[in-house]
Design a protein around this motif. Structure first.
Motif, PDB file in Angstrom:
ATOM      1  N   ARG A 127      13.542  14.123  28.376  1.00 15.37           N
ATOM      2  CA  ARG A 127      13.438  15.436  29.009  1.00 15.37           C
ATOM      3  C   ARG A 127      13.374  15.337  30.524  1.00 15.37           C
ATOM      4  O   ARG A 127      13.949  16.178  31.235  1.00 15.37           O
ATOM      5  CB  ARG A 127      12.218  16.170  28.455  1.00 15.37           C
ATOM      6  CG  ARG A 127      12.438  16.623  27.016  1.00 15.37           C
ATOM      7  CD  ARG A 127      11.160  16.990  26.322  1.00 15.37           C
ATOM      8  NE  ARG A 127      11.406  17.367  24.920  1.00 15.37           N
ATOM      9  CZ  ARG A 127      10.473  17.436  23.993  1.00 15.37           C
ATOM     10  NH1 ARG A 127       9.215  17.160  24.298  1.00 15.37           N
ATOM     11  NH2 ARG A 127      10.779  17.776  22.758  1.00 15.37           N
ATOM     12  N   THR A 232      17.765  10.302  18.809  1.00 13.24           N
ATOM     13  CA  THR A 232      17.772  10.575  17.373  1.00 13.24           C
ATOM     14  C   THR A 232      16.512  10.035  16.705  1.00 13.24           C
ATOM     15  O   THR A 232      15.852  10.735  15.935  1.00 13.24           O
ATOM     16  CB  THR A 232      19.017   9.960  16.720  1.00 13.24           C
ATOM     17  OG1 THR A 232      20.194  10.506  17.328  1.00 13.24           O
ATOM     18  CG2 THR A 232      19.047  10.249  15.229  1.00 13.24           C
ATOM     19  N   THR A 235      13.412  12.020  17.870  1.00 13.20           N
ATOM     20  CA  THR A 235      13.361  13.429  17.465  1.00 13.20           C
ATOM     21  C   THR A 235      13.115  13.566  15.969  1.00 13.20           C
ATOM     22  O   THR A 235      12.351  14.436  15.541  1.00 13.20           O
ATOM     23  CB  THR A 235      14.671  14.135  17.843  1.00 13.20           C
ATOM     24  OG1 THR A 235      14.890  13.995  19.260  1.00 13.20           O
ATOM     25  CG2 THR A 235      14.610  15.614  17.506  1.00 13.20           C
ATOM     26  N   TRP A 251      20.818  21.407  10.958  1.00 12.41           N
ATOM     27  CA  TRP A 251      19.645  21.465  11.820  1.00 12.41           C
ATOM     28  C   TRP A 251      20.025  21.229  13.283  1.00 12.41           C
ATOM     29  O   TRP A 251      19.444  21.826  14.195  1.00 12.41           O
ATOM     30  CB  TRP A 251      18.630  20.432  11.351  1.00 12.41           C
ATOM     31  CG  TRP A 251      17.386  20.380  12.172  1.00 12.41           C
ATOM     32  CD1 TRP A 251      16.355  21.274  12.168  1.00 12.41           C
ATOM     33  CD2 TRP A 251      17.042  19.367  13.125  1.00 12.41           C
ATOM     34  NE1 TRP A 251      15.385  20.876  13.065  1.00 12.41           N
ATOM     35  CE2 TRP A 251      15.780  19.702  13.660  1.00 12.41           C
ATOM     36  CE3 TRP A 251      17.669  18.203  13.563  1.00 12.41           C
ATOM     37  CZ2 TRP A 251      15.144  18.928  14.623  1.00 12.41           C
ATOM     38  CZ3 TRP A 251      17.030  17.428  14.513  1.00 12.41           C
ATOM     39  CH2 TRP A 251      15.787  17.792  15.038  1.00 12.41           C
ATOM     40  N   ILE A 252      21.012  20.364  13.506  1.00 11.44           N
ATOM     41  CA  ILE A 252      21.477  20.111  14.869  1.00 11.44           C
ATOM     42  C   ILE A 252      22.335  21.259  15.371  1.00 11.44           C
ATOM     43  O   ILE A 252      22.419  21.496  16.578  1.00 11.44           O
ATOM     44  CB  ILE A 252      22.248  18.774  14.922  1.00 11.44           C
ATOM     45  CG1 ILE A 252      21.296  17.621  14.576  1.00 11.44           C
ATOM     46  CG2 ILE A 252      22.874  18.538  16.279  1.00 11.44           C
ATOM     47  CD1 ILE A 252      21.974  16.279  14.475  1.00 11.44           C
ATOM     48  N   GLY A 274      20.528  24.841  16.347  1.00  9.18           N
ATOM     49  CA  GLY A 274      19.596  23.747  16.127  1.00  9.18           C
ATOM     50  C   GLY A 274      19.186  23.055  17.403  1.00  9.18           C
ATOM     51  O   GLY A 274      18.949  23.681  18.434  1.00  9.18           O
ATOM     52  N   ASN A 275      19.111  21.745  17.352  1.00 12.27           N
ATOM     53  CA  ASN A 275      18.669  20.933  18.470  1.00 12.27           C
ATOM     54  C   ASN A 275      19.821  20.776  19.463  1.00 12.27           C
ATOM     55  O   ASN A 275      20.756  20.001  19.236  1.00 12.27           O
ATOM     56  CB  ASN A 275      18.193  19.563  17.957  1.00 12.27           C
ATOM     57  CG  ASN A 275      17.482  18.767  19.014  1.00 12.27           C
ATOM     58  OD1 ASN A 275      18.072  18.395  20.018  1.00 12.27           O
ATOM     59  ND2 ASN A 275      16.207  18.496  18.790  1.00 12.27           N
ATOM     60  N   ASP A 276      19.761  21.500  20.573  1.00  9.92           N
ATOM     61  CA  ASP A 276      20.881  21.502  21.516  1.00  9.92           C
ATOM     62  C   ASP A 276      21.047  20.168  22.235  1.00  9.92           C
ATOM     63  O   ASP A 276      22.168  19.782  22.605  1.00  9.92           O
ATOM     64  CB  ASP A 276      20.732  22.638  22.523  1.00  9.92           C
ATOM     65  CG  ASP A 276      19.411  22.570  23.281  1.00  9.92           C
ATOM     66  OD1 ASP A 276      18.526  21.809  22.858  1.00  9.92           O
ATOM     67  OD2 ASP A 276      19.269  23.287  24.286  1.00  9.92           O
ATOM     68  N   TYR A 277      19.957  19.417  22.422  1.00 10.69           N
ATOM     69  CA  TYR A 277      20.061  18.139  23.117  1.00 10.69           C
ATOM     70  C   TYR A 277      20.827  17.120  22.275  1.00 10.69           C
ATOM     71  O   TYR A 277      21.778  16.482  22.755  1.00 10.69           O
ATOM     72  CB  TYR A 277      18.666  17.615  23.448  1.00 10.69           C
ATOM     73  CG  TYR A 277      18.658  16.321  24.227  1.00 10.69           C
ATOM     74  CD1 TYR A 277      19.264  16.240  25.474  1.00 10.69           C
ATOM     75  CD2 TYR A 277      18.046  15.179  23.717  1.00 10.69           C
ATOM     76  CE1 TYR A 277      19.256  15.059  26.189  1.00 10.69           C
ATOM     77  CE2 TYR A 277      18.032  13.993  24.431  1.00 10.69           C
ATOM     78  CZ  TYR A 277      18.640  13.933  25.671  1.00 10.69           C
ATOM     79  OH  TYR A 277      18.644  12.764  26.377  1.00 10.69           O
ATOM     80  N   ARG A 279      22.829  17.815  19.836  1.00 10.51           N
ATOM     81  CA  ARG A 279      24.189  18.311  19.658  1.00 10.51           C
ATOM     82  C   ARG A 279      25.060  17.944  20.859  1.00 10.51           C
ATOM     83  O   ARG A 279      26.210  17.510  20.711  1.00 10.51           O
ATOM     84  CB  ARG A 279      24.168  19.831  19.461  1.00 10.51           C
ATOM     85  CG  ARG A 279      25.552  20.424  19.199  1.00 10.51           C
ATOM     86  CD  ARG A 279      25.477  21.881  18.817  1.00 10.51           C
ATOM     87  NE  ARG A 279      24.891  22.702  19.872  1.00 10.51           N
ATOM     88  CZ  ARG A 279      23.692  23.276  19.805  1.00 10.51           C
ATOM     89  NH1 ARG A 279      22.947  23.100  18.739  1.00 10.51           N
ATOM     90  NH2 ARG A 279      23.220  24.002  20.800  1.00 10.51           N
TER      91      ARG A 279
END
Length: 353
Positions: A127, A232, A235, A251-252, A274-277, A279
């Protein structure tokens, strides 16, 4: 106080709302508790089910409450909203805590696994790096816009701006005044400082990926580098929470959005819910997979080339990202090594079929 069976907790910075019910779903207590008194209040209770939204500080409180013997479940906020009385028009902390308590009692509710301090520490690296990358991008766009005001235009590639920036600013033939040149050169120094920060985070993330066994198995895939592998593993607390690879891809957020009814399937663009990072990393990794596919002769690379010829480059990127997500699930759940020539076993037809 009657025996408490389930508690809904609406987290906040200073004052935390509690909604507790017994085994028959009768309300036992509703109250607001100061943050510094929360743990002592729970320490005086018998072990029970505690539910919270998966928001800021939720994983920290979940670990603390588990240490006290409680069963803690984290619920995605979008799954709590339908249980709030009054809907979106009536929202307060008491209603939120009640909705969390109600959602936690549903038999088919989905929950978020609690992350460990180690996993959250790795995500801090990701992050922080993402923040510095966004800051650098904003700085570069600002510089482009300011230079364009003086007739200085550059190609879109960042390396082109980096190559000609100093010469363009120091060129005496343009309209830049002295204070403007100074300001732009200070921004140039800021750019280099951000590059150094991003490079430091890249090294730390690569160290984690090379030391983690699961991340090393993920990096055996073409298109999955240290950044994606580390993110991955950090997370996904437990890949077994997904029944199959498609659930992980959903989910992604890289599966088609459905608008189906009456037995007729209507599929649209990818959901991006889902999880934009992850993706973003998977799509960027798909670019590398396409570039390398022409030089490889395995089954997966041949599939990529055939797919690109049939549906085009952009759609192929999403398809490869979806495929990579499913393969990552298989690697993490089954503990196997990646095999680019793997062919899934097809069920044999039954007799008389």
């Amino acid at each position: 106080m009657d025996t408490i069976a389930r508690i809904g907790v609406d987290l906040a910075k200073n004052v935390i709302q509690i909604h507790a019910v017994d085994a028959a779903d009768r309300v036992v207590t509703r109250r607001a508790i100061a943050r510094n008194r929360l743990l002592s209040w729970f320490a005086n209770l018998n072990p029970c089910l505690v539910a919270m939204e998966a928001c800021s500080a939720a994983h920290y409180w979940a670990r603390k409450l588990r240490a006290l013997g409680h069963e803690v479940r984290l619920i995605p906020p979008q799954f709590v909203a339908p249980y709030r009385k009054g809907g979106a028009r009536v929202k307060n902390d008491a209603r939120d805590a009640e909705a969390i308590c109600e959602a936690a009692g549903r038999p088919n509710m989905r929950f978020v696994p609690v992350k460990s301090p180690t996993q959250q520490s790795v995500l801090v690296l990701h992050r922080m790096r993402t923040g510095y990358v966004e800051e650098r991008t904003a700085l570069i766009n600002r510089l482009r816009g300011l230079l364009a005001e003086f007739g200085l235009f550059f190609p879109q590639r960042i390396n082109q701006l980096h190559k000609y920036f100093v010469d363009s600013v120091e060129d005496a033939s343009n309209e830049l005044a002295g204070p403007a040149r100074e300001a732009l050169m200070r921004a140039w120094e800021k750019w280099h400082a951000l590059d150094e920060e991003i490079a430091w985070f890249d090294r730390k993330i690569a160290e984690h990926a090379n030391q983690d066994i699961e991340a090393k198995r993920c990096m055996e895939m073409c298109g999955i580098g240290p950044l994606t592998a580390s993110a991955t593993v950090a997370t996904l607390v437990d890949a077994h929470q997904f029944r199959n690879g498609r659930q992980l891809a959903a989910w992604i957020g890289i599966v088609p959005k459905q608008n189906s009814s009456g037995g007729r399937q209507r599929l649209g663009r990818i959901t991006k819910q889902g999880n934009d990072y992850l993706r973003t990393l998977l799509v960027l990794g798909a670019r590398s997979a396409i570039a390398a596919a022409a030089r490889r002769d395995d089954r997966l690379s041949r599939w990529i080339l055939q797919l690109q010829a049939r549906i085009g480059y952009q759609k192929t990127l999403v398809a490869i990202a979806n495929k990579h997500a499913r393969i990552l699930w298989a690697i993490l759940v089954k503990g196997e090594k990646f095999d680019p020539s793997h062919a899934p076993a097809r069920p044999r037809p039954t007799a008389g079929a």
